[in-house]
Write a protein that holds these residues in place. Structure first.
Motif, PDB file in Angstrom:
ATOM      1  N   SER A   1      -3.553  -5.664  -1.544  1.00 31.46           N
ATOM      2  CA  SER A   1      -3.080  -4.357  -1.982  1.00 31.46           C
ATOM      3  C   SER A   1      -2.282  -4.518  -3.274  1.00 31.46           C
TER       4      SER A   1
ATOM      5  N   GLN B   1      -4.981   3.482  -3.746  1.00 29.18           N
ATOM      6  CA  GLN B   1      -5.257   4.124  -2.461  1.00 29.18           C
ATOM      7  C   GLN B   1      -5.496   5.620  -2.657  1.00 29.18           C
TER       8      GLN B   1
ATOM      9  N   GLU C   1       0.836  -1.204   0.000  1.00 28.74           N
ATOM     10  CA  GLU C   1       0.000   0.000   0.000  1.00 28.74           C
ATOM     11  C   GLU C   1       0.872   1.255   0.000  1.00 28.74           C
TER      12      GLU C   1
ATOM     13  N   GLY D   1      -3.190   0.430  -3.683  1.00 25.56           N
ATOM     14  CA  GLY D   1      -4.001   0.176  -2.498  1.00 25.56           C
ATOM     15  C   GLY D   1      -4.928  -0.997  -2.717  1.00 25.56           C
ATOM     16  N   ASN D   2      -5.995  -1.036  -1.949  1.00 26.61           N
ATOM     17  CA  ASN D   2      -6.969  -2.123  -2.081  1.00 26.61           C
ATOM     18  C   ASN D   2      -8.395  -1.573  -2.019  1.00 26.61           C
TER      19      ASN D   2
END
Length: 477
Positions: free
Chosen positions: A456, A428, A387, A448-449
């Motif tokens: 991620s 993200q 991330e 990100g996720n």
């Protein structure tokens, strides 16, 4: 030693002038006014609003065509968008802070240089005034009437003129430098106010970021089991794919429409310019012919008068000017934010096999592989990455979408011209805004996720004419 009254008065006046210039300039506190930074930000946001309205309408149109129930991941949308916006704002503010500090350093160096220059100029002026006072500065009229040697008088007058010019130049330069000092002071004050603005905005954005991170963590904890179940549903994955295809098709249409409208506008502009130029040339030719005819008539009348032994006639009044036709108002406006690509057509295709990887990480899913064993095929690649890892543009282009989308989280789409698009999802943070031009390798997001993704990383696609194709033969992973 006694000095003539005139000489003494002149010296006192010049000394007073020098002292007045040497005195520090007293400034009064001005009421607070918007900084240049505030005005520029407001103008940029107003400019961005036009095309944003079109894309908002486009999103609503796509949503109206969907019949499924609300996706669980939608609950995260507001929080994930807020985190992205706060992170982008903090990054922008950090860069602004760095730029402003550098500007302050430059202004400080310039202020020191000006201060030294002013000290030197004041010393020169004091020396000139002292010499002027001691020498007595003979009056020019008195010198001319003295009956002295004309050569000496001429030489003395020239010397007096040189001295006067030197004094005038020195005074003008000193005044200009003093004015520049004041201008620099105003710029320094403005920069300090801007730094205070930036610091205040950073505090606000950090507070928003921490609040939204806590909120998203709580939501994820509550929704985790539902998200896992929904990710495994084939129809949900298919709807995500259809949603992406619909967005790409709509964007492609919008880009083409704007490009066509801009092409027609440029053609109309070129035609109007050519017409105006031709009209101006015709008018100038008519004026030249009128002037030539008037001159020929004057010459004829002058010859006739000379033959008759009469004085030459008074010049005829000039021919009336040919009325200039008002030029058409040429529309020179810039589109709100152009969605036209920042690269020429064909540039992206020429980079096949030489595009840089969008993110550093491990490829977890490749184009064409089945999702979840028996689900639909991947239309792109998923690259695992921690991330916050920087996501970079694979080629030069322009951002045509920057926002949250169901199934893809924080999504950014770049148009590279020639109907080629690159797609970066599950970010993200989105660092670029709609309409921004980007260079190859420039950071555009952070991994990100978002969108309910388990891991991620970055979901990456390449599309041509709206259809996804395998990035493996184009990008150097």
């Amino acid at each position: 030693m006694r000095f003539p009254k005139k000489k003494l008065a002149s010296g006192v006046f010049l000394c007073a002038l020098a002292l007045g210039l040497a005195a520090p300039v007293v400034t009064t506190a001005a009421p607070a006014k918007p900084t240049e930074r505030s005005r520029q930000k407001a103008a940029a946001e107003a400019k961005r609003a036009g095309i944003q309205q079109k894309l908002t309408a486009l999103k609503k149109e796509i949503s109206r065509t969907e019949s499924e129930k609300e996706d669980v991941a939608d609950t995260l949308a507001e929080s994930e968008e807020a985190i992205s916006n706060a992170n982008r704002a903090l990054r922008d503010l950090a860069q602004e802070q760095l730029d402003t500090n550098l500007r302050l350093q430059d202004l400080g160096s310039e202020q020191e240089r000006l201060a030294l220059t002013i000290i030197s100029q004041k010393k020169q002026l004091s020396a000139l005034l002292r010499e002027h006072y001691v020498a007595g500065n003979e009056d020019r009229i008195k010198l001319l009437l003295s009956g002295d040697n004309p050569n000496r008088i001429n030489r003395d007058l020239q010397m007096m003129a040189y001295v006067s010019q030197a004094q005038a130049k020195l005074l003008a330069s000193l005044n200009a430098n003093l004015a520049q000092v004041e201008e620099n002071r105003a710029k320094v004050e403005n920069a300090k106010v801007e730094l205070e603005e930036i610091a205040g905005e950073q505090r606000d954005q950090k507070a928003v970021l921490e609040k939204e991170k806590l909120r998203r963590a709580a939501l994820l904890n509550d929704l985790s089991s539902k998200l896992v179940t929904q990710r495994k549903q084939v129809d949900s994955l298919q709807r995500d794919e259809q949603r992406m295809s619909g967005l790409v098709d709509q964007l492609t249409r919008l880009i083409r429409e704007q490009a066509e409208a801009e092409r027609k506008r440029q053609e109309a502009l070129a035609a109007a310019r050519a017409k105006a130029a031709a009209q101006a040339a015709a008018e100038e030719k008519a004026r030249a012919l009128a002037r030539a005819a008037a001159k020929a008539e004057r010459d004829r009348l002058a010859k006739e008068a000379a033959k008759a032994g009469k004085p030459p006639p008074k010049p005829l009044p000039e021919e009336p000017r040919v009325a200039e036709t008002p030029k058409p108002a040429l529309e020179e406006r810039t589109p709100d934010i152009s969605l036209a690509p920042a690269a020429p057509k064909g540039a992206f295709a020429a980079m096949r096999g030489r595009l840089s990887a969008p993110v550093s990480g491990t490829i977890a899913a490749r184009f064409g592989a089945k999702r979840g064993g028996d689900g639909p095929s991947w239309k792109g690649m998923f690259i695992k990455a921690p991330e916050g890892t920087e996501v970079r543009a694979v080629a030069v282009g322009r951002v045509v979408h920057s926002g949250w989308m169901r199934g893809f989280g924080n999504l950014i789409i770049i148009d590279h011209g020639g109907d080629y698009l690159s797609i970066y999802a599950n970010n993200q943070t989105l660092l670029k805004r709609l309409g921004d031009a980007v260079r190859a390798g420039e950071p555009i997001a952070s991994a990100g996720n978002t969108g309910g993704n388990e891991e991620s990383g970055l979901y990456f696609e390449l599309r041509h004419l709206g259809k996804a194709f395998d990035p493996a033969s184009w990008v150097k992973f």
